[in-house]
Design a protein around this motif. Structure first.
Motif, PDB file in Angstrom:
ATOM      1  N   LYS A 375       1.101  -1.361   0.300  1.00 51.14           N
ATOM      2  CA  LYS A 375       0.212   0.196  -0.323  1.00 51.14           C
ATOM      3  C   LYS A 375       1.039   1.174  -0.528  1.00 51.14           C
ATOM      4  N   PRO A 376       1.680   1.805  -0.701  1.00 44.62           N
ATOM      5  CA  PRO A 376       2.605   2.977  -1.090  1.00 44.62           C
ATOM      6  C   PRO A 376       2.049   4.107  -1.425  1.00 44.62           C
ATOM      7  N   SER A 377       3.001   4.457  -0.374  1.00 47.54           N
ATOM      8  CA  SER A 377       2.151   6.148   0.090  1.00 47.54           C
ATOM      9  C   SER A 377       3.743   7.150  -0.628  1.00 47.54           C
ATOM     10  N   VAL A 378       5.130   6.289  -1.234  1.00 48.62           N
ATOM     11  CA  VAL A 378       6.085   6.796  -1.546  1.00 48.62           C
ATOM     12  C   VAL A 378       5.882   6.098  -3.139  1.00 48.62           C
ATOM     13  N   LEU A 379       6.501   6.968  -3.838  1.00 47.08           N
ATOM     14  CA  LEU A 379       6.470   6.399  -5.553  1.00 47.08           C
ATOM     15  C   LEU A 379       8.079   7.521  -5.212  1.00 47.08           C
ATOM     16  N   ILE A 380       8.805   6.598  -5.711  1.00 47.60           N
ATOM     17  CA  ILE A 380       9.966   6.828  -6.563  1.00 47.60           C
ATOM     18  C   ILE A 380      10.273   6.335  -8.301  1.00 47.60           C
ATOM     19  N   ILE A 381      10.679   7.466  -8.451  1.00 45.70           N
ATOM     20  CA  ILE A 381      10.947   7.374 -10.518  1.00 45.70           C
ATOM     21  C   ILE A 381      12.655   7.348 -10.230  1.00 45.70           C
ATOM     22  N   GLY A 382      12.434   6.341 -10.593  1.00 46.67           N
ATOM     23  CA  GLY A 382      14.521   6.309 -10.922  1.00 46.67           C
ATOM     24  C   GLY A 382      14.409   5.159  -9.896  1.00 46.67           C
ATOM     25  N   GLY A 383      13.889   4.162  -9.437  1.00 48.27           N
ATOM     26  CA  GLY A 383      13.977   3.562  -7.770  1.00 48.27           C
ATOM     27  C   GLY A 383      14.947   2.369  -8.290  1.00 48.27           C
ATOM     28  N   THR A 384      14.853   1.854  -9.492  1.00 45.33           N
ATOM     29  CA  THR A 384      15.668   0.624  -9.446  1.00 45.33           C
ATOM     30  C   THR A 384      17.270   1.257  -9.189  1.00 45.33           C
ATOM     31  N   GLY A 385      17.722   2.693  -9.550  1.00 44.18           N
ATOM     32  CA  GLY A 385      18.991   3.015 -10.426  1.00 44.18           C
ATOM     33  C   GLY A 385      20.389   2.989  -8.726  1.00 44.18           C
ATOM     34  N   PHE A 386      21.086   3.707  -8.421  1.00 45.64           N
ATOM     35  CA  PHE A 386      21.913   3.612  -7.889  1.00 45.64           C
ATOM     36  C   PHE A 386      21.621   4.358  -6.632  1.00 45.64           C
ATOM     37  N   ILE A 387      21.044   5.250  -6.660  1.00 44.47           N
ATOM     38  CA  ILE A 387      20.666   6.472  -5.618  1.00 44.47           C
ATOM     39  C   ILE A 387      19.217   5.404  -5.328  1.00 44.47           C
ATOM     40  N   GLY A 388      18.774   5.177  -6.058  1.00 46.02           N
ATOM     41  CA  GLY A 388      16.672   4.591  -5.582  1.00 46.02           C
ATOM     42  C   GLY A 388      16.984   2.970  -4.845  1.00 46.02           C
ATOM     43  N   ARG A 389      18.235   2.891  -5.568  1.00 48.09           N
ATOM     44  CA  ARG A 389      17.977   1.196  -4.495  1.00 48.09           C
ATOM     45  C   ARG A 389      17.507   1.935  -3.053  1.00 48.09           C
ATOM     46  N   ASP A 390      18.909   2.351  -2.741  1.00 50.51           N
ATOM     47  CA  ASP A 390      18.968   2.629  -1.210  1.00 50.51           C
ATOM     48  C   ASP A 390      18.051   3.350  -0.690  1.00 50.51           C
ATOM     49  N   LEU A 391      17.239   4.028  -1.417  1.00 51.26           N
ATOM     50  CA  LEU A 391      16.559   4.761  -0.923  1.00 51.26           C
ATOM     51  C   LEU A 391      14.818   4.359  -0.744  1.00 51.26           C
ATOM     52  N   THR A 392      14.776   3.379  -1.424  1.00 53.43           N
ATOM     53  CA  THR A 392      13.449   2.462  -1.441  1.00 53.43           C
ATOM     54  C   THR A 392      13.976   1.577  -0.102  1.00 53.43           C
TER      55      THR A 392
END
Length: 706
Positions: A375-392
């Motif tokens: 039930k996502p409340s955060v959307l990450i565009i670029g979430g599979t990239g270097f920074i995005g993976r750690d942020l996710t």
């Protein structure tokens, strides 16, 4: 039998099916082939099709049936993902078109044989995209082998020693990383095609895998493959090594008369043979003979690239040779050269089938702790990239579910799939973006586009960023966080300390496209914040290091393979390094702190290391001495200016930019940074302990892959 319907004065019309990276190489090869005209491109992505069509002045389609029914093309280059090749080839062949299929031409020997059978029945040419056999040097190798100059060959080694960065740094949603055998399907055709063409059908005797690397949210993937095979009485070793090693892509033949070594990545052939001189002169003459061959190869290749403005690189020549053979068979009606013929391609894929059959059974993929739907409340565009993976993963660790915009249905989060939703959306489509924003409170836009012209950047980066922001605002999100770049600053003066209040300057036209585009995105987002209340926060990360980051980081210098780098500048001043986990923490703090609204933050770590310090630490901790040379930024600028002039005036390419000398100096990050604002406003605390920083940036980062 191949039906020939072409008169000498009638050009063969070619179309591209697929508009990805490799399509450009095929397009260039088509344009370099006499008597062939590039007329169209077809891709399901309208944006991709239009971009490539605009580059080459050709028609764009998004539907294959419409392209085929329009009868605008005689031949189709299929450069789509491998799983689509078999069906697309059949469709094109049965509609009366010749096809050239990028490797792997199919997913098995059986599928490849089916394509060849369909081509035979249709009277059309089917060529396999085994491009490296199209180089001039390989033809010379075959000529010398057939002339007996190498003697009777007892054994051969065929090598691919070349780093595969996605294995350690992503993106992990690529087809070649989806399953362990895909790496062999993707790269194996290069090696197996040489073996089949030189020696005939292969018998696979042994396969061993080595140097496994962890794939986030998945199992491991081998980075080393060693395959023992035979063809008649020739013993063949095929080696794939994908760690950070020096580029060695070669075919080595051990014969009774000589040893031939062909470097197919650089189109260099040398033949080492004994001579009949006496025992004193023999060593000297033998080495001088090799030196003379290397001199010849260097002069020929250097001259060829110089007079063609690098359009005749060995890689480019390989596609030109492939294209030339394909269209020669079409026009003449004679059988296709065996190097690219479907029968040989079938033998290649059958040998790969046999090698895959010897692979150990892969481990089961990790599964999430529960079967709950996110039930996502955060959307990450670029979430599979270097920074995005750690942020996710950081958000999931804090108890939030995350939606990641992704092109595929698999990614680096299978182990936490109960908290991460992969969502496919076209970033140009407002309706799809609106759907992606449903239920979302926090939006991160970490995406970037790497464009060659300012017009392309305005379309692919700036306009898309505005569209995303408008969708977020329409959805009523509470926070929109955009990652700009410190590269937008003028960092050319070591006496100027960079602070967020400094700004980028009014005129960015003399900056590189990436820095200028990011600055323009920031300006338009800030305007939306002021006029329309967009809940904006801007982050500008420094030079980011950590697990999943690349060894060959272009924020530090210009790399020449894994073993050599020319630093931007002398490399003695402190660089704005920062750990990826600290970037993730800062991005989360921006979402949680209301005082951050409307502000920009330079996420730069504590001042610790220069470029030379960093490489000295790699040597001390990993035992790898990378050759580090200072880079004269004025010389870089002068060289780039000459290339810009030649491309503009000789090749007549439009839309290019020529960054200023100050822009080149900015790449060295001469100006120091003050990171007090994110500390004060956000409570951000980047790692300040030198040894811990190095442990995370080097020891745990798997920079070399082993």
């Amino acid at each position: 039998m191949i039906m020939n319907t072409f008169s000498d004065d009638r050009p063969i019309r070619a179309a591209l099916l697929g508009a990805g990276y490799i399509a450009d190489w095929h397009a260039a090869a088509i344009l370099a082939t006499p008597g062939v005209e590039l007329v169209a491109v077809c891709d399901q992505s309208r944006a991709a099709a239009d971009a490539l069509a605009q580059t080459y002045g050709i028609a764009a389609y998004t539907d294959l049936d419409k392209l085929l029914s329009a009868k605008v093309a005689d031949a189709i280059h299929i450069v789509t993902p491998p799983g689509t090749h078999r069906a697309l080839a059949e469709t094109c062949l049965t509609s009366g078109h010749h096809v050239l299929v990028e490797k792997p031409v199919a997913l098995s020997g059986a599928e490849t044989a089916e394509i060849q059978q369909i081509a035979t029945e249709a009277g059309r040419v089917f060529a396999a995209g085994h491009n490296f056999m199209g180089t001039p040097g390989y033809q010379r190798l075959k000529t010398r082998l057939e002339a007996g100059e190498i003697g009777r060959v007892a054994s051969a080694e065929i090598n691919w020693n070349f780093p595969m960065m996605p294995l350690r740094s992503g993106p992990y949603g690529l087809w070649l990383l989806r399953d362990p055998q895909n790496m062999l399907l993707e790269l194996g055709p290069h090696l197996f095609a040489f073996a089949v063409d030189l020696f005939g059908p292969l018998a696979i005797e042994h396969l061993s895998l080595s140097k496994p690397v962890d794939i986030p949210g998945d199992t491991t993937r081998p980075q080393g493959w060693r395959i023992l095979a035979s063809a008649g009485d020739v013993s063949i070793t095929l080696n794939l090594s994908l760690v950070e090693t020096m580029d060695d892509r070669s075919v080595i033949l051990h014969g009774s008369t000589a040893t031939a070594r062909y470097d197919y990545a650089h189109d260099v052939l040398t033949v080492d043979a004994e001579n009949a001189a006496d025992i004193v002169a023999n060593p000297f003459l033998r080495q001088m003979g090799l030196a003379g061959q290397h001199l010849r190869e260097g002069v020929v290749n250097g001259t060829r690239q110089l007079i063609s403005l690098n359009r005749k690189s060995p890689y480019g020549l390989s596609f030109a040779g492939l294209s030339g053979a394909f269209y020669s068979a079409i026009r003449s009606g004679r059988p296709l050269d065996a190097r690219f013929h479907g029968d040989n391609a079938t033998l290649v894929m059958q040998a790969i089938d046999a090698a895959i059959a010897k692979m150990p059974k892969p481990a089961k993929k990790p599964k999430p702790a529960s079967r709950a739907k996110p039930k996502p409340s955060v959307l990450i565009i670029g979430g599979t990239g270097f920074i995005g993976r750690d942020l996710t993963r950081a958000w999931v660790a804090k108890g939030r579910d995350v939606r990641v915009l992704s092109r595929g249905t698999s990614g680096p989060f299978d182990d936490i799939a109960d908290h991460v939703e992969l969502f496919g959306a076209n970033l140009r489509d407002s309706d799809q973006l609106a759907e992606a924003m449903e239920g979302i409170e926090i939006v991160y836009h970490l995406g970037k586009s790497m464009d060659a012209t300012w017009d392309a950047a305005l379309k692919n980066d700036v306009a898309i960023t505005e569209t995303i922001a408008q969708a977020a605002q329409a959805a009523g999100v509470k926070r929109f966080i955009y990652t700009g770049t410190i590269a937008s600053y003028d960092m050319s003066d070591p006496n100027v300390t960079i602070r967020e209040s400094q700004g980028f300057g009014d005129d960015m036209e003399d900056r590189n496209i990436y820095a200028r585009s990011k600055a323009e995105c920031e300006a338009r987002l800030l305007e939306m914040h002021r006029k329309h209340g967009l809940p904006l926060v801007i982050a500008r990360p420094g030079i980011v290091l950590g697990k999943g980051g690349p060894l060959q980081h272009w924020g530090i210098g210009r790399w020449h393979g894994a073993g050599a780098v020319r630093i931007w500048g002398k490399g003695k001043h402190i660089l704005p390094f920062v750990l990826n986990e600290d970037i993730a923490e800062g991005l989360i703090l921006m979402a949680e702190n209301d005082d951050a609204l409307g502000q920009s933050f330079n996420l730069v770590g504590e001042p610790m290391f220069s470029a030379t310090d960093y490489f000295d630490a790699i040597h001390a901790r990993l035992g790898a001495r990378i050759k580090v040379k200072p880079g004269n930024l004025t010389a870089f600028y002068a060289s780039a200016s000459v290339k810009y002039f030649l491309k503009k005036q000789v090749l007549r390419r439009g839309g290019l930019s020529n960054p200023s000398l100050a822009d080149w100096k900015s790449r060295a990050h001469f100006s120091p940074f003050d990171n007090s604002l994110p500390k004060k406003v956000l409570g951000w605390e980047p790692e300040r302990r030198r040894d811990i920083f190095l442990t995370k940036a080097i020891d745990e980062a798997n920079l070399l892959g082993f």
